[in-house]
Design a protein around this motif. Sequence first.
Motif, short mmCIF file in Angstrom:
data_model
loop_
_atom_site.label_atom_id
_atom_site.label_comp_id
_atom_site.label_asym_id
_atom_site.label_seq_id
_atom_site.Cartn_x
_atom_site.Cartn_y
_atom_site.Cartn_z
N ILE A 131 4.94 -15.80 -4.97
CA ILE A 131 5.36 -14.46 -4.56
C ILE A 131 6.42 -14.50 -3.46
O ILE A 131 6.87 -13.45 -3.01
CB ILE A 131 4.17 -13.56 -4.17
N LEU A 132 6.86 -15.71 -3.10
CA LEU A 132 8.03 -15.83 -2.23
C LEU A 132 9.26 -15.19 -2.90
O LEU A 132 10.19 -14.76 -2.22
CB LEU A 132 8.29 -17.32 -1.96
N SER A 133 9.25 -15.14 -4.23
CA SER A 133 10.37 -14.54 -4.96
C SER A 133 10.12 -13.08 -5.34
O SER A 133 10.92 -12.49 -6.06
CB SER A 133 10.67 -15.35 -6.23
N ALA A 134 9.01 -12.52 -4.88
CA ALA A 134 8.69 -11.11 -5.20
C ALA A 134 9.44 -10.18 -4.24
O ALA A 134 10.06 -10.62 -3.26
CB ALA A 134 7.19 -10.89 -5.08
N ASP A 135 9.34 -8.88 -4.54
CA ASP A 135 9.90 -7.86 -3.64
C ASP A 135 8.94 -7.70 -2.45
O ASP A 135 7.81 -7.24 -2.62
CB ASP A 135 10.02 -6.54 -4.43
N PHE A 136 9.40 -8.07 -1.26
CA PHE A 136 8.54 -8.07 -0.07
C PHE A 136 8.12 -6.66 0.34
O PHE A 136 7.23 -6.51 1.17
CB PHE A 136 9.23 -8.79 1.10
N ALA A 137 8.74 -5.64 -0.21
CA ALA A 137 8.34 -4.27 0.11
C ALA A 137 7.29 -3.75 -0.86
O ALA A 137 6.84 -2.61 -0.73
CB ALA A 137 9.55 -3.36 0.10
N ASP A 138 6.86 -4.58 -1.81
CA ASP A 138 6.04 -4.06 -2.90
C ASP A 138 5.04 -5.10 -3.42
O ASP A 138 4.84 -5.21 -4.63
CB ASP A 138 6.99 -3.65 -4.05
N PHE A 139 4.39 -5.83 -2.53
CA PHE A 139 3.57 -6.96 -2.97
C PHE A 139 2.43 -6.55 -3.90
O PHE A 139 2.12 -7.27 -4.84
CB PHE A 139 3.00 -7.73 -1.77
N GLY A 140 1.78 -5.43 -3.61
CA GLY A 140 0.64 -5.03 -4.44
C GLY A 140 1.04 -4.87 -5.89
O GLY A 140 0.43 -5.44 -6.80
N ARG A 141 2.10 -4.12 -6.13
CA ARG A 141 2.54 -3.91 -7.51
C ARG A 141 3.09 -5.19 -8.12
O ARG A 141 2.93 -5.44 -9.32
CB ARG A 141 3.60 -2.80 -7.57
N GLU A 142 3.76 -6.00 -7.32
CA GLU A 142 4.31 -7.26 -7.84
C GLU A 142 3.17 -8.19 -8.31
O GLU A 142 3.26 -8.79 -9.39
CB GLU A 142 5.14 -7.97 -6.77
N ILE A 143 2.12 -8.28 -7.51
CA ILE A 143 0.99 -9.15 -7.89
C ILE A 143 0.34 -8.63 -9.15
O ILE A 143 0.05 -9.38 -10.09
CB ILE A 143 -0.01 -9.26 -6.72
#
Length: 228
Positions: A13-25
Motif C-alpha cells: 500500500i506504499l503505492s496506494a492513494d495516501f488520502a484513501d487507504f480504507g477504500r484502497e485496501i
Amino acid sequence: MTFDRRIRIAPSILSADFADFGREIRAIEDQGADWVHVDVMDGHFVPNLTFGPPAVKAFRRHVTTFMDVHLMIAPVDPFIQAYADAGADLISAHVEAGPHIHRTLQAIRATGKMSGVALNPGTPADAVRHVLDLCDMVVVMSVNPGFGGQKFIHSQVEKIAQLRALIGDRPIHIQVDGGVDPVTAPLVVAAGADVLVAGSAVFSGGSADAPEVYGRNMRAIREAVAAN
Ligand code: DX5
Ligand code: ZN
C-alpha cells in the motif's frame, strides 16, 4: 493459518492513494489480493518515512485477509509490541537492522504473531541459516528498501534459490519484495518464492474508483507465473 506454497500476491500500500487507504485496501482485497503488505520506514534505516503504529492500526480496520507488516526501522525491538498491538498478522524485521536478529525474531514470536526475516540485496542467504527455525517467512529484497517503483535486481534470483535449498521442507514462506511484475514474477517463482509483494505493478493505472484495473494487474502477474 495452515501452511502451503500456493502463490500469494501481497500488494504494497506504499503505492496506494495516501488520502484513501480504507477504500484502497478494500479495493485490492475485492480484486483478489491474498495479503496486504505494509511498509514501515523510519528515515534512518531507510531514507524514507512512512507509518507509525496508529496508522497501521487504522489500516487494520479495513483488512480482512492478512496484514503483513515489513519493518524497515532500526532499532526494531522497542517497536515490535506496538506493531503487534496495531494488528499485524506477520511482522518482518531486517537482519541488517541490528546486531541481534535472533533476539528480534524471538521477540516477534513472543507476541504471538508470525515472524519474517528480511535480507537487503547485499546480504547473503547464509545470514539467516541459523535463525530459520524462528521464522515463518524469509523476505528477499529485490530492490534497496526505501521506495516503490525501483528496478528489480536480478542477482537476487540466485539468492532465492539458495534460500529455497536451505529451507528444505520446513514450513517457511519465501517472499520477494521490489520490482515484481509480470516479467520478473516468473523468475522468482521458478527460483522458489511463493509470496510476491508488488506495489507499482498492482496499483498503476487504477484507483479505488477503478478497482478493476487492480484486478487486471494482479491477474497479469498470476497468469505470467502460470504460463512459465
Ligand atoms: C521497498 C518496499 C516495497 C515496495 C515495493 O522498500 O519494501 O514493498 O513498496 O514496491 P514496487 O513493487 O513498486 O517495487
Ligand atoms: Zn516491503
